[in-house]
Write a protein that holds these residues in place. Structure first.
Motif, short mmCIF file in Angstrom:
data_model
loop_
_atom_site.label_atom_id
_atom_site.label_comp_id
_atom_site.label_asym_id
_atom_site.label_seq_id
_atom_site.Cartn_x
_atom_site.Cartn_y
_atom_site.Cartn_z
N PHE A 116 0.70 -1.27 -0.17
CA PHE A 116 0.17 -0.05 0.07
C PHE A 116 0.90 1.25 0.10
N ASP A 117 0.71 2.15 -0.83
CA ASP A 117 1.34 3.40 -0.93
C ASP A 117 0.29 4.51 -0.51
N LEU A 118 0.72 4.99 0.69
CA LEU A 118 0.09 6.04 1.07
C LEU A 118 0.53 7.53 0.82
N ASP A 119 -0.33 8.14 0.05
CA ASP A 119 0.15 9.44 -0.37
C ASP A 119 -0.61 10.70 0.08
N PRO A 120 -0.04 11.34 0.81
CA PRO A 120 -0.78 12.62 1.25
C PRO A 120 -1.04 13.82 0.21
N GLY A 121 -2.30 14.15 0.35
CA GLY A 121 -2.68 15.31 -0.41
C GLY A 121 -2.51 16.67 0.36
N ALA A 122 -1.86 17.52 -0.02
CA ALA A 122 -1.58 18.75 0.89
C ALA A 122 -3.18 19.28 1.30
N PRO A 123 -3.42 19.88 2.53
CA PRO A 123 -2.18 19.95 3.59
C PRO A 123 -2.07 18.73 4.47
N ALA A 124 -2.66 17.69 3.90
CA ALA A 124 -2.45 16.27 4.73
C ALA A 124 -0.71 16.01 4.58
N THR A 125 -0.11 15.42 5.64
CA THR A 125 1.26 15.28 5.58
C THR A 125 1.32 13.73 6.07
N ILE A 126 2.73 13.30 6.31
CA ILE A 126 3.08 12.19 6.89
C ILE A 126 2.36 11.71 8.23
N VAL A 127 2.01 12.73 9.03
CA VAL A 127 1.25 12.36 10.14
C VAL A 127 -0.37 11.85 9.98
N GLU A 128 -0.85 12.26 8.90
CA GLU A 128 -2.13 11.43 8.62
C GLU A 128 -1.95 10.39 7.96
#
Length: 295
Positions: free
Chosen positions: A130-142
């Protein structure tokens, strides 16, 4: 004149060792090669028996970047290659089996990408990703929050997940599986991505549609397809700075509180492996692979 070095009895031509690949940090090609030679014991088992795609950036990430799947011209005859299935017909790809092959490939200046199957059995998935890719403003935290949910959900099916940084903004989850095809692995992974979106609708999206992604984590399940590849553990990424796709412990994922956390440079990763060993080592134990659930 191109220097020739001997690696485990093989003569490997190295070029442009002084070339600065990452201007922001001054990181040179020689330092890149030194990193791969130093990290080889941890990295090679994750490459072994897997066809490798190269994302090449010979003039640094700001220069031309191109994807190479076929065996590059001039590949030494001692580098293993394998015929692999493709939709347009079989093709021959590089398989990095040893230190000399790793150093030769690193001299091409490349990210290493692998499939979720071994060249001996391309129709059998032995990895789930699974590749978890954040869409701004989400970051590594999410991404970490979603990763913890997926870890628990996978555990409910008897599957043990391991995490690594993407080496850019996100997080990758990998698990060792058996008993299914890449198509079946994709279907299972998609089902979990849909479940995650249902459980956390404000946080997760399972479709790639750009307009859906701001502020959410895209759970990319599609890399389980037989033709797809994912950045290998320990590969340096073609980004502004020499960040690595680095294995991380679950306690690090649980403790992640800031956007700048879980970012590791080549130098950091050498120190981490010295201290912790390969945090993804258990993935390589075939006895721990879980039966892929039927969807």
């Amino acid at each position: 004149m191109t220097p020739i070095t001997e690696v485990e009895g093989r003569r490997v031509a190295l070029s442009n060792l002084e070339k600065v690949l990452y201007p922001e940090t001054g990181f040179t090609k020689g330092e890149l090669l030194h990193y791969y030679a130093t990290i080889a014991d941890a990295m090679l088992p994750h490459l072994r028996d897997r066809a490798v795609s190269f994302l090449r950036y010979p003039d640094g990430p700001e220069g031309q970047v191109f994807f190479t799947k076929n065996v590059p011209p001039g590949t030494p005859d001692w580098v293993m290659t394998a015929e692999v299935p493709r939709s347009e017909g079989p093709a021959r790809m590089v398989v990095v089996q040893d230190l000399a092959s790793l150093v030769w490939a690193a001299n091409l200046v490349t990210e290493f990408h692998t499939h979720q199957w071994l060249v001996q059995a391309p129709d059998v998935a032995d990895r789930l990703v699974f590749d978890l890719d954040p869409g701004a403003p989400a970051t590594i935290v999410e991404c970490c929050e979603v990763a913890l949910w997926l870890r628990e959900r996978l555990a409910a099916d008897g599957i043990e997940a391991y995490a690594k940084t993407a080496g850019s903004k996100g997080l990758h989850l990998l698990a060792a599986v058996r008993g299914g095809s890449p198509e079946e692995a994709s279907a299972y992974a998609k089902g979990l991505a849909v479940e995650a979106e249902r459980a956390m609708p404000g946080l997760v999206v399972h479709r790639m549609t750009k307009s859906l992604r701001p502020g959410k984590v895209f759970v990319d399940w599609s890399q389980n397809a037989g033709r797809k590849t994912t950045a290998a553990p320990y590969t340096v990424r073609a980004r502004g700075v020499p960040m690595v796709s680095a294995p991380v412990g679950w306690e690090e994922v649980e403790g992640c509180r800031g956007a700048g956390e879980l970012e590791f440079s080549a130098e950091d990763v050498v120190g981490r492996v010295r201290e912790y060993g390969d945090l993804m080592g258990p993935l390589l134990d075939a006895g721990r692979a879980a039966e892929l659930p039927r969807t």
